[in-house]
Design a protein around this motif. Sequence first.
Motif, PDB file in Angstrom:
ATOM      1  N   LYS A 161      61.028  33.037  41.595  1.00 18.76           N
ATOM      2  CA  LYS A 161      61.783  33.250  40.676  1.00 18.76           C
ATOM      3  C   LYS A 161      63.183  32.564  39.875  1.00 18.76           C
ATOM      4  N   ASN A 162      63.253  31.820  40.275  1.00 14.07           N
ATOM      5  CA  ASN A 162      64.022  30.936  40.378  1.00 14.07           C
ATOM      6  C   ASN A 162      63.854  29.385  38.820  1.00 14.07           C
ATOM      7  N   TYR A 163      62.737  29.422  39.245  1.00  9.93           N
ATOM      8  CA  TYR A 163      62.338  28.490  38.382  1.00  9.93           C
ATOM      9  C   TYR A 163      60.790  28.582  37.317  1.00  9.93           C
ATOM     10  N   VAL A 164      60.106  29.952  37.745  1.00  4.83           N
ATOM     11  CA  VAL A 164      59.523  30.209  37.257  1.00  4.83           C
ATOM     12  C   VAL A 164      59.934  31.639  35.782  1.00  4.83           C
ATOM     13  N   PRO A 165      59.615  30.844  34.544  1.00 10.01           N
ATOM     14  CA  PRO A 165      61.084  31.791  33.515  1.00 10.01           C
ATOM     15  C   PRO A 165      60.290  33.339  33.221  1.00 10.01           C
ATOM     16  N   ASN A 166      60.595  34.298  33.527  1.00 10.24           N
ATOM     17  CA  ASN A 166      60.463  35.426  33.015  1.00 10.24           C
ATOM     18  C   ASN A 166      59.441  36.027  32.851  1.00 10.24           C
ATOM     19  N   PRO A 167      59.304  35.038  31.185  1.00  2.00           N
ATOM     20  CA  PRO A 167      57.833  35.604  30.839  1.00  2.00           C
ATOM     21  C   PRO A 167      56.682  35.537  31.051  1.00  2.00           C
ATOM     22  N   VAL A 168      56.650  34.302  31.762  1.00  5.61           N
ATOM     23  CA  VAL A 168      55.407  33.783  32.532  1.00  5.61           C
ATOM     24  C   VAL A 168      55.377  34.850  33.315  1.00  5.61           C
ATOM     25  N   ARG A 169      56.141  35.363  34.069  1.00  3.89           N
ATOM     26  CA  ARG A 169      56.017  35.766  35.074  1.00  3.89           C
ATOM     27  C   ARG A 169      55.973  37.258  35.310  1.00  3.89           C
ATOM     28  N   THR A 170      56.234  38.104  34.070  1.00  2.25           N
ATOM     29  CA  THR A 170      56.345  38.865  33.207  1.00  2.25           C
ATOM     30  C   THR A 170      54.737  39.401  33.002  1.00  2.25           C
ATOM     31  N   GLY A 171      54.236  37.940  32.531  1.00  2.00           N
ATOM     32  CA  GLY A 171      52.974  38.185  31.913  1.00  2.00           C
ATOM     33  C   GLY A 171      52.188  38.249  33.364  1.00  2.00           C
ATOM     34  N   VAL A 172      52.038  37.577  34.089  1.00  2.00           N
ATOM     35  CA  VAL A 172      51.262  37.741  35.254  1.00  2.00           C
ATOM     36  C   VAL A 172      51.262  39.065  35.108  1.00  2.00           C
ATOM     37  N   ASN A 173      52.683  39.191  36.239  1.00  2.00           N
ATOM     38  CA  ASN A 173      52.463  40.839  36.956  1.00  2.00           C
ATOM     39  C   ASN A 173      51.269  41.582  35.910  1.00  2.00           C
ATOM     40  N   ASN A 174      51.328  41.349  34.337  1.00  2.00           N
ATOM     41  CA  ASN A 174      51.539  42.691  33.541  1.00  2.00           C
ATOM     42  C   ASN A 174      49.924  42.762  34.782  1.00  2.00           C
ATOM     43  N   PHE A 175      48.801  41.129  33.958  1.00  2.00           N
ATOM     44  CA  PHE A 175      47.904  41.122  33.480  1.00  2.00           C
ATOM     45  C   PHE A 175      47.240  41.909  34.856  1.00  2.00           C
ATOM     46  N   VAL A 176      47.726  40.903  36.489  1.00  2.00           N
ATOM     47  CA  VAL A 176      47.080  41.834  37.270  1.00  2.00           C
ATOM     48  C   VAL A 176      47.075  43.478  37.635  1.00  2.00           C
ATOM     49  N   TYR A 177      48.174  43.690  37.244  1.00  2.00           N
ATOM     50  CA  TYR A 177      48.101  45.565  37.381  1.00  2.00           C
ATOM     51  C   TYR A 177      47.070  45.742  36.283  1.00  2.00           C
ATOM     52  N   ASN A 178      46.992  45.450  35.569  1.00  4.98           N
ATOM     53  CA  ASN A 178      46.510  45.740  33.883  1.00  4.98           C
ATOM     54  C   ASN A 178      44.560  46.455  34.828  1.00  4.98           C
ATOM     55  N   LEU A 179      44.096  44.871  35.873  1.00  4.08           N
ATOM     56  CA  LEU A 179      43.294  45.383  35.975  1.00  4.08           C
ATOM     57  C   LEU A 179      43.207  46.642  37.031  1.00  4.08           C
ATOM     58  N   GLU A 180      44.202  47.381  37.144  1.00  3.86           N
ATOM     59  CA  GLU A 180      44.639  48.904  38.263  1.00  3.86           C
ATOM     60  C   GLU A 180      43.994  49.500  37.464  1.00  3.86           C
ATOM     61  N   GLU A 181      43.808  49.658  36.119  1.00  8.72           N
ATOM     62  CA  GLU A 181      44.058  50.774  35.865  1.00  8.72           C
ATOM     63  C   GLU A 181      42.986  51.545  35.392  1.00  8.72           C
ATOM     64  N   PRO A 182      41.937  50.716  35.318  1.00 11.02           N
ATOM     65  CA  PRO A 182      40.764  52.343  35.474  1.00 11.02           C
ATOM     66  C   PRO A 182      40.772  52.987  37.244  1.00 11.02           C
ATOM     67  N   SER A 183      40.483  52.293  37.389  1.00 14.73           N
ATOM     68  CA  SER A 183      40.566  52.562  39.165  1.00 14.73           C
ATOM     69  C   SER A 183      41.973  53.669  39.067  1.00 14.73           C
TER      70      SER A 183
END
Length: 259
Positions: free
Chosen positions: A74-96
């Motif tokens: 949380k402290n050293y990884v920029p928020n846009p990077v964390r948000t992008g990774v999180n969006n990518f992971v959750y996008n994989l679950e949209e079809p299910s």
Amino acid sequence: MKYKWILLQVIVAVSMPVYAEAEAPQVDTSTLAAVEFKYNDPLDPFEGINRTMWDFNYLFLDRYIIRPVAHSYKNYVPNPVRTGVNNFVYNLEEPSSLVNNTLQGKWKWAANAGGRFTVNTTIGLLGLVDVADMMGMHRKQDDFNEVLGYYGTPNGPYFMAPFYGPIVTREIASDWVDGLYFPLSELTMWQSVLKWGLKGLDARSKAIDQERLLDNALDPYAFVKNAYLQHMDYKVFDGDVPSSQADDELLDEYLDELE
């Protein structure tokens, strides 16, 4: 907390004057039975074992490994990077989620999941950017565990799994179903582990603000268990959890006593 009381009793006993000890009545400790803790929560029939697993997860694994990693993330990884990774992971679950909402007859949310996956996978750069959310299609993902709960399948016994955390039997029996749908079905074992780890890291970093609340809880184990079981009901009922008649009766009795 119980250990603090034990320590306090020891300190008081040692600090008492010697003459007080002589005047105190003598008790034959050989006849005293050993203290035995019994747990009787029907939702948690394996509480003794679960508390041992909790001590390992919370007092060792989280304190010395997961918590420092989450804070660093949380402290050293920029928020846009964390948000992008999180969006990518959750996008994989949209079809299910599309399938699971369809099985519950939630046609609006099923269409929402399908639209989100289409928009974010294309315009949103494989899901890194949540363009669908900007267009008013907000994320609401249901898993197969919620489908079973929707049709009346109970949670089943509660477990505290080592390295994983809280889980109920219904999840154990159903989580694998979501992996049968594209694109989750195309992931290798290690890719699935990486996805699980990224989701867990994101969730743990978002829980940093609640650390003090948990650390100061009288019984952190019970606090987490109750919060998790309430969260399970919240997901199944989409936030509109019905109150049981028993709870209403207890509340009425409590209000009557106050009067």
